[in-house]
Design a protein around this motif. Structure first.
Motif, PDB file in Angstrom:
ATOM      1  N   ALA A  25       0.835  -1.204   0.000  1.00 48.46           N
ATOM      2  CA  ALA A  25       0.000   0.000   0.000  1.00 48.46           C
ATOM      3  C   ALA A  25       0.871   1.256   0.000  1.00 48.46           C
ATOM      4  CB  ALA A  25      -0.935  -0.009   1.203  1.00 48.46           C
ATOM      5  N   HIS A  26       1.909   1.259   0.834  1.00 52.30           N
ATOM      6  CA  HIS A  26       2.805   2.421   0.873  1.00 52.30           C
ATOM      7  C   HIS A  26       3.510   2.606  -0.472  1.00 52.30           C
ATOM      8  CE1 HIS A  26       2.297   3.687   4.960  1.00 52.30           C
ATOM      9  NE2 HIS A  26       2.566   2.478   5.430  1.00 52.30           N
ATOM     10  N   GLY A  27       3.928   1.491  -1.083  1.00 49.61           N
ATOM     11  CA  GLY A  27       4.575   1.573  -2.392  1.00 49.61           C
ATOM     12  C   GLY A  27       3.633   2.130  -3.444  1.00 49.61           C
ATOM     13  N   ALA A  28       2.372   1.701  -3.404  1.00 48.13           N
ATOM     14  CA  ALA A  28       1.392   2.195  -4.369  1.00 48.13           C
ATOM     15  C   ALA A  28       1.145   3.691  -4.163  1.00 48.13           C
ATOM     16  CB  ALA A  28       0.083   1.420  -4.243  1.00 48.13           C
ATOM     17  N   ILE A  29       1.037   4.101  -2.912  1.00 47.50           N
ATOM     18  CA  ILE A  29       0.816   5.521  -2.614  1.00 47.50           C
ATOM     19  C   ILE A  29       2.004   6.356  -3.087  1.00 47.50           C
ATOM     20  CG2 ILE A  29       0.639   7.196  -0.727  1.00 47.50           C
ATOM     21  CD1 ILE A  29      -1.062   5.049   0.744  1.00 47.50           C
ATOM     22  N   ASP A  30       3.203   5.865  -2.833  1.00 47.38           N
ATOM     23  CA  ASP A  30       4.399   6.580  -3.293  1.00 47.38           C
ATOM     24  C   ASP A  30       4.422   6.678  -4.816  1.00 47.38           C
ATOM     25  OD1 ASP A  30       5.199   6.926  -0.675  1.00 47.38           O
ATOM     26  OD2 ASP A  30       6.656   5.277  -0.704  1.00 47.38           O
ATOM     27  N   GLY A  31       4.019   5.595  -5.482  1.00 46.10           N
ATOM     28  CA  GLY A  31       3.976   5.597  -6.945  1.00 46.10           C
ATOM     29  C   GLY A  31       2.984   6.607  -7.482  1.00 46.10           C
ATOM     30  N   VAL A  32       1.821   6.679  -6.855  1.00 45.55           N
ATOM     31  CA  VAL A  32       0.809   7.648  -7.277  1.00 45.55           C
ATOM     32  C   VAL A  32       1.307   9.072  -7.051  1.00 45.55           C
ATOM     33  CG1 VAL A  32      -1.491   8.551  -6.726  1.00 45.55           C
ATOM     34  CG2 VAL A  32      -1.147   6.093  -6.968  1.00 45.55           C
ATOM     35  N   ARG A  33       1.950   9.298  -5.914  1.00 47.61           N
ATOM     36  CA  ARG A  33       2.509  10.638  -5.644  1.00 47.61           C
ATOM     37  C   ARG A  33       3.534  11.034  -6.702  1.00 47.61           C
ATOM     38  NH1 ARG A  33       3.468   9.601   0.209  1.00 47.61           N
ATOM     39  NH2 ARG A  33       1.561  10.266   1.150  1.00 47.61           N
ATOM     40  N   GLU A  34       4.427  10.103  -7.028  1.00 51.68           N
ATOM     41  CA  GLU A  34       5.478  10.402  -8.005  1.00 51.68           C
ATOM     42  C   GLU A  34       4.871  10.663  -9.386  1.00 51.68           C
ATOM     43  OE1 GLU A  34       9.005  11.242  -9.757  1.00 51.68           O
ATOM     44  OE2 GLU A  34       8.582  11.089  -7.624  1.00 51.68           O
ATOM     45  N   THR A  35       3.913   9.834  -9.787  1.00 47.38           N
ATOM     46  CA  THR A  35       3.265  10.024 -11.084  1.00 47.38           C
ATOM     47  C   THR A  35       2.521  11.353 -11.122  1.00 47.38           C
ATOM     48  OG1 THR A  35       3.016   7.637 -11.361  1.00 47.38           O
ATOM     49  CG2 THR A  35       1.602   9.030 -12.706  1.00 47.38           C
TER      50      THR A  35
END
Length: 93
Positions: A32-42
């Motif tokens: 979940a944290h990885g997905a959130i970080d990915g969305v933030r970066e995108t």
């Protein structure tokens, strides 16, 4: 009713199930944290690209105002023609 061996086996099974559940929870949290970080970066990358495109558009309009107006007019005409075609085809069905 249960002897010590049965109790020991049950305790061991509960411990294993608890450990497995903890691992699943940790893994889920990491994902979940990885997905959130990915969305933030995108999101950040898209914002930067949008700002860059906006800056380029403003510069183009400043340097080529006549061409920019002709492009805008042609785009508007094309969109109106497309909308007209779509509404015309819907009214016949």
């Amino acid at each position: 009713m249960f002897n010590n061996k049965s109790t020991d086996i049950a305790t061991a099974l509960v411990d294993q199930a608890t450990h497995a559940a903890d691992q699943v929870a940790r893994t889920s949290q990491q994902l979940a944290h990885g997905a959130i970080d990915g969305v933030r970066e995108t999101s950040h990358q898209l914002r930067v690209k949008a700002e860059h495109a906006s800056d380029n558009t403003v510069r183009y309009i400043q340097h080529e105002p006549v061409k920019a107006m002709l492009i805008a007019a042609a785009t508007g005409a094309a969109l109106m023609a497309l909308i007209s075609l779509i509404s015309h085809s819907r009214s016949h069905h």
